[in-house]
Design an enzyme around this catalytic site. Structure first.
Site, mmCIF file in Angstrom:
data_model
loop_
_atom_site.group_PDB
_atom_site.id
_atom_site.type_symbol
_atom_site.label_atom_id
_atom_site.label_comp_id
_atom_site.label_asym_id
_atom_site.label_seq_id
_atom_site.Cartn_x
_atom_site.Cartn_y
_atom_site.Cartn_z
ATOM 1 C CB THR A 143 -0.889 0.006 1.269
ATOM 2 O OG1 THR A 143 -1.508 1.277 1.408
ATOM 3 C CG2 THR A 143 -0.088 -0.276 2.539
ATOM 4 C CG ASP A 144 -1.159 4.959 -0.921
ATOM 5 O OD1 ASP A 144 -1.628 4.376 0.075
ATOM 6 O OD2 ASP A 144 -1.830 5.745 -1.627
ATOM 7 C CD GLU A 145 -3.025 3.893 4.755
ATOM 8 O OE1 GLU A 145 -2.677 3.728 5.926
ATOM 9 O OE2 GLU A 145 -4.172 4.208 4.416
ATOM 10 C CE1 TYR A 197 -3.551 -2.536 5.553
ATOM 11 C CE2 TYR A 197 -3.151 -0.200 5.127
ATOM 12 C CZ TYR A 197 -3.353 -1.489 4.671
ATOM 13 O OH TYR A 197 -3.343 -1.742 3.317
HETATM 14 C C1 LIG Z 1 -14.118 5.238 7.057
HETATM 15 C C2 LIG Z 1 -13.983 6.745 7.146
HETATM 16 C C3 LIG Z 1 -12.851 7.372 6.709
HETATM 17 N N1 LIG Z 1 -12.750 8.727 6.796
HETATM 18 C C4 LIG Z 1 -11.503 9.350 6.308
HETATM 19 C C5 LIG Z 1 -10.254 8.817 6.974
HETATM 20 C C6 LIG Z 1 -9.209 8.966 5.875
HETATM 21 O O1 LIG Z 1 -8.693 10.293 5.939
HETATM 22 C C7 LIG Z 1 -10.003 8.802 4.578
HETATM 23 C C8 LIG Z 1 -9.901 7.418 3.922
HETATM 24 O O2 LIG Z 1 -10.211 6.444 4.882
HETATM 25 P P1 LIG Z 1 -10.347 4.899 4.493
HETATM 26 O O3 LIG Z 1 -11.388 4.747 3.445
HETATM 27 O O4 LIG Z 1 -10.553 4.145 5.743
HETATM 28 O O5 LIG Z 1 -8.971 4.567 3.787
HETATM 29 P P2 LIG Z 1 -7.433 4.795 4.214
HETATM 30 O O6 LIG Z 1 -7.285 4.990 5.659
HETATM 31 O O7 LIG Z 1 -6.908 5.861 3.328
HETATM 32 O O8 LIG Z 1 -6.848 3.374 3.804
HETATM 33 C C9 LIG Z 1 -7.279 2.717 2.586
HETATM 34 O O9 LIG Z 1 -6.381 2.977 1.536
HETATM 35 C C10 LIG Z 1 -5.115 2.359 1.613
HETATM 36 C C11 LIG Z 1 -4.347 2.802 0.408
HETATM 37 O O10 LIG Z 1 -4.022 4.155 0.585
HETATM 38 C C12 LIG Z 1 -5.265 0.858 1.740
HETATM 39 O O11 LIG Z 1 -4.017 0.263 1.863
HETATM 40 C C13 LIG Z 1 -6.115 0.543 2.965
HETATM 41 O O12 LIG Z 1 -6.306 -0.849 3.085
HETATM 42 C C14 LIG Z 1 -7.441 1.228 2.819
HETATM 43 O O13 LIG Z 1 -8.213 1.005 3.976
HETATM 44 O O14 LIG Z 1 -11.367 9.044 4.925
HETATM 45 C C15 LIG Z 1 -13.768 9.504 7.300
HETATM 46 O O15 LIG Z 1 -13.679 10.753 7.352
HETATM 47 N N2 LIG Z 1 -14.909 8.884 7.732
HETATM 48 C C16 LIG Z 1 -15.056 7.521 7.688
HETATM 49 O O16 LIG Z 1 -16.121 7.024 8.118
#
Ligand SMILES: Cc1cn([C@H]2C[C@H](O)[C@@H](COP(=O)(O)OP(=O)(O)O[C@H]3O[C@H](CO)[C@@H](O)[C@H](O)[C@H]3O)O2)c(=O)[nH]c1=O
Length: 388
Positions: A143-145, A197
């Site tokens: 992942t880019d993370e 993660y």
């Molecule tokens: C679930 C959720 C997320 N968010 C925000 C938190 C983050 O700044 C952004 C994206 O959150 P997430 O969709 O959970 O994705 P993120 O943390 O970037 O990680 C994802 O993207 C990664 C690649 O960048 C993958 O490796 C991970 O498996 C995947 O979960 O949105 C919110 O504001 N509200 C929410 O309910």
């Protein structure tokens, strides 16, 4: 050995040109990859190893479930080293695409050790078994993370001015300078993960890479941006906001909502994996990025205004569909990435955001209930385990 642990070979030996093991194939990205491989490579046998965790759904695989060149080995775990070794012995695997992982960042803050166990130990078990079995290519999906977040204008403009000045001085003298000024990460940028993660994915990368360094075992690592599209469990931001709005609930934004993410459509990332499968060089790392970057707040507004029933141009009405909730303990600002290396293999994303998000919204209208107790995924952070 119990009957449940027996591994039967798939298809007559030698009847397929390649035997490909895909881990986590009932999950989001891997299920798209499997459907593509089974349909486009009828001379390949595709074997899906999946423990059917809360975010997996066999419905994702319905288009191929009865095909001759596909089989699933359900409820088996990559952390079961005896089973994994046996699987490689019996199935004579040529290629591994390793997707299986705990992937949800929110959850990793409350179940950190489970992430370490599955993502690091599980990957070590798998890569070691693949090495011992003489597999010809092992693709590790990272992942880019792993780069950690880049700190940018959005971040600094949100700070008090005196804090910004101190930060400015600090930037001039430390490694943080490159985090602000060299906007994009390439494959040689240092890994600086900031959450459990991302740390587990970075650690697993080290194990995988070490098999190349030590034995020249042909591993390839990919690091992709945020992928979206059908099949994604609605814990991630895009399907979560879509599903909340479809249930007449507000988008719950973590913290300020200024964090930005690059969004890549599922069909595009499938093409990227097929490119790496056929052309990726052993020992190499490939970023899989996109220019489609937006803040979480922009995303919420777009989903509210453009694609859902809340047709409104009024800023205050749009705001009324947004709820600001507690942030994660740490939330990376953005992951700007260079992807020239995979572009040179002939891959580029093709699906425009407008098309991808429209298809995604449509899919969730009909398929939100593809997972058991899926409503639980819609709660704001902090996630209350267990999900199921
Ligand atoms: C679930 C959720 C997320 N968010 C925000 C938190 C983050 O700044 C952004 C994206 O959150 P997430 O969709 O959970 O994705 P993120 O943390 O970037 O990680 C994802 O993207 C990664 C690649 O960048 C993958 O490796 C991970 O498996 C995947 O979960 O949105 C919110 O504001 N509200 C929410 O309910």
């Amino acid at each position: 050995m119990s009957a449940a642990r027996r591994v039967e070979p798939s298809g007559p030996p030698g009847s397929f040109a390649k035997r490909v093991l895909v881990t986590g194939g009932a999950g989001f990205i891997a299920s798209h990859v499997i459907v593509s491989l089974v349909e486009d490579y009828p001379n390949y046998m595709i074997i899906n190893l999946d423990k059917l965790d809360y975010c997996a759904s066999l419905k994702n695989l319905e288009p191929v479930s009865n095909k001759q060149n596909y089989r699933i080995t359900p409820a088996f775990d990559i952390c079961d080293s005896h089973f994994v070794k046996l699987l490689f012995e019996v199935e004579k695997i040529d290629i591994v695409l390793h997707f299986a992982a705990q992937t949800h960042v929110d959850l990793s803050f409350v179940r950190a050790f489970e992430f370490t166990y599955v993502n690091v130990y599980g990957t070590h078990v798998l890569v070691n078994a693949a090495y011992e079995a003489g597999v010809e290519k092992f693709i590790y999906v990272s992942t880019d993370e792993v780069y950690g977040g880049s700190l940018d204008q959005g971040f600094s403009s949100g700070l008090h001015s005196s804090t910004s000045q101190v930060l400015g001085l600090w930037m001039c003298t430390t490694r943080a300078r490159s985090r602000f000024l060299d906007a994009e990460f390439d494959e040689s940028s240092p890994k600086q993960p900031t959450n459990p993660y991302a740390s587990s994915k970075a650690a697993a990368e080290c194990f995988v890479q070490s098999y190349w360094e030590r034995y020249k075992f042909p591993v390839v690592i990919t690091r992709s941006s945020n992928v979206y599209g059908p099949h994604q469990y609605p814990e991630k931001v895009i399907p979560k906001f879509i599903s909340l709005l479809q249930h007449d609930r507000k988008c719950c934004i973590h913290g300020s909502g200024l964090q930005r993410r690059n969004f890549l459509y599922a069909a595009d990332v499938v093409e990227a994996f097929l490119t790496v499968l056929t052309k990726g060089e052993p020992g190499e790392i490939y970023n899989i990025g996109t220019n489609c970057e937006m803040s979480v707040i922009q995303l919420a507004k777009e989903l509210i205004q453009l694609y859902l029933i809340k047709e409104t141009n009024s800023e205050s009405e749009t705001e009324s569909w947004v709820d600001y909730v507690s942030d994660r303990p740490h939330n990376d600002m953005r992951y700007p990435m260079k992807s020239e290396k995979i572009h040179s293999l002939g891959w580029k994303p093709k699906v425009p955001w407008e098309e991808g998000i429209k298809k995604t919204v449509e899919w969730y209208r009909k398929n939100f209930h593809n997972w058991k107790n899926v409503e639980k995924a819609l709660e704001p952070f902090p996630v209350q385990p267990p999900f199921i």
